[in-house]
Design a protein around this motif. Structure first.
Motif, PDB file in Angstrom:
ATOM      1  N   ALA A   1       0.814  -1.075  -0.146  1.00  0.00           N
ATOM      2  CA  ALA A   1       0.144  -0.004  -0.068  1.00  0.00           C
ATOM      3  C   ALA A   1       0.883   1.316   0.126  1.00  0.00           C
ATOM      4  O   ALA A   1       0.544   2.231  -0.460  1.00  0.00           O
ATOM      5  N   PHE A   2       1.899   1.209   0.459  1.00  0.00           N
ATOM      6  CA  PHE A   2       2.941   2.391   0.640  1.00  0.00           C
ATOM      7  C   PHE A   2       3.831   2.244  -0.519  1.00  0.00           C
ATOM      8  O   PHE A   2       4.932   3.386  -0.561  1.00  0.00           O
ATOM      9  N   GLY A   3       3.880   1.183  -1.536  1.00  0.00           N
ATOM     10  CA  GLY A   3       4.705   1.213  -2.660  1.00  0.00           C
ATOM     11  C   GLY A   3       6.007   0.634  -2.258  1.00  0.00           C
ATOM     12  O   GLY A   3       6.353   0.237  -1.098  1.00  0.00           O
ATOM     13  N   SER A   4       6.986   0.375  -2.956  1.00  0.00           N
ATOM     14  CA  SER A   4       8.211  -0.041  -2.774  1.00  0.00           C
ATOM     15  C   SER A   4       9.092   0.847  -2.173  1.00  0.00           C
ATOM     16  O   SER A   4       9.097   2.193  -2.618  1.00  0.00           O
ATOM     17  N   MET A   5      10.032   0.314  -1.221  1.00  0.00           N
ATOM     18  CA  MET A   5      10.827   1.248  -0.456  1.00  0.00           C
ATOM     19  C   MET A   5      12.308   1.350  -1.522  1.00  0.00           C
ATOM     20  O   MET A   5      13.224   1.901  -0.717  1.00  0.00           O
ATOM     21  N   LYS A   6      12.389   0.712  -2.463  1.00  0.00           N
ATOM     22  CA  LYS A   6      13.438   1.033  -3.668  1.00  0.00           C
ATOM     23  C   LYS A   6      12.737   1.306  -4.759  1.00  0.00           C
ATOM     24  O   LYS A   6      11.768   0.853  -5.454  1.00  0.00           O
ATOM     25  N   LYS A   7      13.673   2.190  -5.370  1.00  0.00           N
ATOM     26  CA  LYS A   7      13.176   2.559  -6.959  1.00  0.00           C
ATOM     27  C   LYS A   7      13.824   1.522  -7.975  1.00  0.00           C
ATOM     28  O   LYS A   7      14.411   0.733  -7.520  1.00  0.00           O
ATOM     29  N   GLU A   8      13.291   1.508  -9.127  1.00  0.00           N
ATOM     30  CA  GLU A   8      14.209   0.545 -10.203  1.00  0.00           C
ATOM     31  C   GLU A   8      15.336   0.636 -10.135  1.00  0.00           C
ATOM     32  O   GLU A   8      15.865  -0.552 -10.665  1.00  0.00           O
ATOM     33  N   ASP A   9      16.009   1.687 -10.199  1.00  0.00           N
ATOM     34  CA  ASP A   9      17.579   1.870 -10.160  1.00  0.00           C
ATOM     35  C   ASP A   9      18.295   1.223  -9.017  1.00  0.00           C
ATOM     36  O   ASP A   9      19.392   1.122  -9.040  1.00  0.00           O
ATOM     37  N   GLY A  10      17.438   0.675  -7.748  1.00  0.00           N
ATOM     38  CA  GLY A  10      18.103  -0.177  -6.750  1.00  0.00           C
ATOM     39  C   GLY A  10      18.408   0.885  -5.671  1.00  0.00           C
ATOM     40  O   GLY A  10      18.483   0.525  -4.347  1.00  0.00           O
ATOM     41  N   SER A  11      18.026   2.353  -5.758  1.00  0.00           N
ATOM     42  CA  SER A  11      18.383   3.258  -4.885  1.00  0.00           C
ATOM     43  C   SER A  11      17.001   3.375  -3.713  1.00  0.00           C
ATOM     44  O   SER A  11      15.978   2.698  -4.240  1.00  0.00           O
ATOM     45  N   LEU A  12      17.075   3.672  -2.679  1.00  0.00           N
ATOM     46  CA  LEU A  12      16.330   3.645  -1.830  1.00  0.00           C
ATOM     47  C   LEU A  12      15.277   4.871  -2.154  1.00  0.00           C
ATOM     48  O   LEU A  12      15.666   5.954  -2.562  1.00  0.00           O
ATOM     49  N   ASN A  13      13.821   4.590  -1.949  1.00  0.00           N
ATOM     50  CA  ASN A  13      12.893   5.421  -2.205  1.00  0.00           C
ATOM     51  C   ASN A  13      12.438   6.094  -1.093  1.00  0.00           C
ATOM     52  O   ASN A  13      11.479   5.717  -0.074  1.00  0.00           O
ATOM     53  N   PHE A  14      13.075   7.326  -0.660  1.00  0.00           N
ATOM     54  CA  PHE A  14      12.907   7.937   0.499  1.00  0.00           C
ATOM     55  C   PHE A  14      11.487   8.745   0.624  1.00  0.00           C
ATOM     56  O   PHE A  14      10.869   8.905   1.867  1.00  0.00           O
ATOM     57  N   ALA A  15      10.858   8.981  -0.571  1.00  0.00           N
ATOM     58  CA  ALA A  15       9.450   9.662  -0.655  1.00  0.00           C
ATOM     59  C   ALA A  15       8.425   8.523   0.074  1.00  0.00           C
ATOM     60  O   ALA A  15       7.688   8.828   1.004  1.00  0.00           O
ATOM     61  N   ASN A  16       8.640   7.195  -0.201  1.00  0.00           N
ATOM     62  CA  ASN A  16       7.674   6.221   0.061  1.00  0.00           C
ATOM     63  C   ASN A  16       8.188   5.746   1.737  1.00  0.00           C
ATOM     64  O   ASN A  16       7.171   5.768   2.404  1.00  0.00           O
ATOM     65  N   LEU A  17       9.375   5.865   1.973  1.00  0.00           N
ATOM     66  CA  LEU A  17       9.714   5.696   3.457  1.00  0.00           C
ATOM     67  C   LEU A  17       9.289   6.636   4.014  1.00  0.00           C
ATOM     68  O   LEU A  17       8.615   6.455   5.389  1.00  0.00           O
ATOM     69  N   LEU A  18       9.323   7.904   3.790  1.00  0.00           N
ATOM     70  CA  LEU A  18       8.838   9.058   4.567  1.00  0.00           C
ATOM     71  C   LEU A  18       7.364   8.980   4.948  1.00  0.00           C
ATOM     72  O   LEU A  18       6.676   9.371   5.853  1.00  0.00           O
ATOM     73  N   LYS A  19       6.446   8.597   3.503  1.00  0.00           N
ATOM     74  CA  LYS A  19       4.940   8.480   3.736  1.00  0.00           C
ATOM     75  C   LYS A  19       4.789   7.557   4.694  1.00  0.00           C
ATOM     76  O   LYS A  19       3.961   7.851   5.535  1.00  0.00           O
ATOM     77  N   PHE A  20       5.460   6.361   4.608  1.00  0.00           N
ATOM     78  CA  PHE A  20       5.065   5.216   5.647  1.00  0.00           C
ATOM     79  C   PHE A  20       5.516   5.692   7.154  1.00  0.00           C
ATOM     80  O   PHE A  20       4.622   5.473   8.016  1.00  0.00           O
ATOM     81  N   ALA A  21       6.641   6.487   7.138  1.00  0.00           N
ATOM     82  CA  ALA A  21       7.154   6.796   8.659  1.00  0.00           C
ATOM     83  C   ALA A  21       6.238   7.856   9.273  1.00  0.00           C
ATOM     84  O   ALA A  21       5.673   7.756  10.482  1.00  0.00           O
ATOM     85  N   LYS A  22       5.376   8.474   8.457  1.00  0.00           N
ATOM     86  CA  LYS A  22       4.789   9.737   8.874  1.00  0.00           C
ATOM     87  C   LYS A  22       3.463   8.831   9.394  1.00  0.00           C
ATOM     88  O   LYS A  22       2.870   9.439  10.378  1.00  0.00           O
ATOM     89  N   THR A  23       2.803   7.904   8.739  1.00  0.00           N
ATOM     90  CA  THR A  23       1.611   7.448   9.216  1.00  0.00           C
ATOM     91  C   THR A  23       1.754   6.830  10.487  1.00  0.00           C
ATOM     92  O   THR A  23       0.851   6.766  11.253  1.00  0.00           O
ATOM     93  N   GLN A  24       2.881   6.214  10.907  1.00  0.00           N
ATOM     94  CA  GLN A  24       3.132   5.672  12.175  1.00  0.00           C
ATOM     95  C   GLN A  24       3.748   6.643  13.240  1.00  0.00           C
ATOM     96  O   GLN A  24       4.054   6.382  14.243  1.00  0.00           O
ATOM     97  N   ASN A  25       3.917   7.976  12.913  1.00  0.00           N
ATOM     98  CA  ASN A  25       4.315   8.817  13.713  1.00  0.00           C
ATOM     99  C   ASN A  25       6.006   8.633  14.452  1.00  0.00           C
ATOM    100  O   ASN A  25       6.103   8.806  15.465  1.00  0.00           O
ATOM    101  N   PHE A  26       6.353   7.841  13.524  1.00  0.00           N
ATOM    102  CA  PHE A  26       8.146   7.562  14.026  1.00  0.00           C
ATOM    103  C   PHE A  26       8.839   9.027  14.343  1.00  0.00           C
ATOM    104  O   PHE A  26       8.429  10.147  13.322  1.00  0.00           O
ATOM    105  N   PRO A  27       9.668   9.216  15.033  1.00  0.00           N
ATOM    106  CA  PRO A  27      10.251  10.509  15.373  1.00  0.00           C
ATOM    107  C   PRO A  27      11.176  11.214  14.519  1.00  0.00           C
ATOM    108  O   PRO A  27      11.247  12.348  14.820  1.00  0.00           O
ATOM    109  N   SER A  28      11.411  10.546  13.515  1.00  0.00           N
ATOM    110  CA  SER A  28      12.490  11.197  12.652  1.00  0.00           C
ATOM    111  C   SER A  28      12.361  10.374  11.404  1.00  0.00           C
ATOM    112  O   SER A  28      11.803   9.298  11.455  1.00  0.00           O
ATOM    113  N   MET A  29      13.154  10.849  10.491  1.00  0.00           N
ATOM    114  CA  MET A  29      13.454   9.988   9.080  1.00  0.00           C
ATOM    115  C   MET A  29      14.081   8.438   9.393  1.00  0.00           C
ATOM    116  O   MET A  29      15.047   8.601  10.159  1.00  0.00           O
TER     117      MET A  29
END
Length: 238
Positions: free
Chosen positions: A24-52
């Motif tokens: 539901a949050f999409g892949s945490m990696k992009k097609e080039d193998g790099s981390l997808n920080f946009a999806n990670l941040l979206k996921f982290a915000k829904t759980q109210n994690f204290p930082s990135m």
């Protein structure tokens, strides 16, 4: 939430926050193998994690990093992290491998490990527990373990050479593979469980999810064809 997976044994401890993402949050990696920080941040915000979330460039090895701050968000060539600092969400990404979350409620220490076939064979569980003991004087009997969704034995076919490698590396372990005619199936969860017990973790302190990533389409699976798509497992002291 249906879009979030939680490990029940970790839910009993109010001083930590943890969550495992789904498609539901999409892949945490992009097609080039790099981390997808946009999806990670979206996921982290829904759980109210204290930082990135703090991530690692996983290489199926046994290097463990001690995290003191969040100045570096991606650690190179690392497969585990530990910390006793609040507000630092430790993150691993997987798509069939075992995401292992560690928590010592006595010393307020957490850890994560990316435990795939190569990492398990190389002893990543013994390695991270050794680091927890030497760095934070943790007693294995105090540690709570949560293992997230991973590929189950019947879906993880390997060749005979890999079976021989595990039999040689773990001669005392039992029921870690099955054979159907000339086909071999490795049980990564059984290897992890017996590795944890061998290191002194109490059985009642271990919860291993029975969700198979290849069978359950809520999660990404390398063996199902998601070659570059992964989900995240995060834990933080709060």
């Amino acid at each position: 939430m249906l879009n979030i997976y939680k490990i029940e044994i970790l839910n009993h401890y109010p001083r930590i926050k943890h969550a495992i993402s789904t498609k539901a949050f999409g892949s945490m990696k992009k097609e080039d193998g790099s981390l997808n920080f946009a999806n990670l941040l979206k996921f982290a915000k829904t759980q109210n994690f204290p930082s990135m979330p703090i991530c690692i460039n996983q290489v199926h090895g046994t290097t463990i990093a001690v995290i003191e701050n969040n100045r570096e968000l991606i650690l190179p060539k690392t497969d585990g992290m530990i910390t006793n600092k609040k507000g630092l969400p430790l993150t691993i990404v997987t798509g069939d491998c075992l995401p292992i979350l560690f928590y010592d409620p006595k010393n307020e220490v957490i850890g994560v490990a990316h435990a795939g076939r190569k990492g398990l064979a190389a002893g990543i569980i013994a390695r991270i527990l050794s680091h927890l003991q030497s760095t934070f004087e943790v007693n294995p009997k105090d540690i709570i373990i949560g293992v997230g969704p991973s590929i189950e034995k019947n879906c993880y076919e390997v060749d005979e050479g890999i079976i021989n490698e595990f039999q040689t590396g773990f001669p005392d372990f039992t029921d870690i593979f099955s054979q159907k005619e000339k086909r071999y199936f490795l049980d990564l969860r059984a290897v992890a469980m017996q590795s944890l017990l061998k290191e002194g973790i109490l059985k009642q302190h271990i919860e291993i999810s029975d969700i198979c990533t290849k069978c359950d389409e809520r999660f990404y699976s390398y063996r199902r064809g998601d070659r570059r798509k992964v989900f995240a497992s995060v834990i933080s002291l709060i």
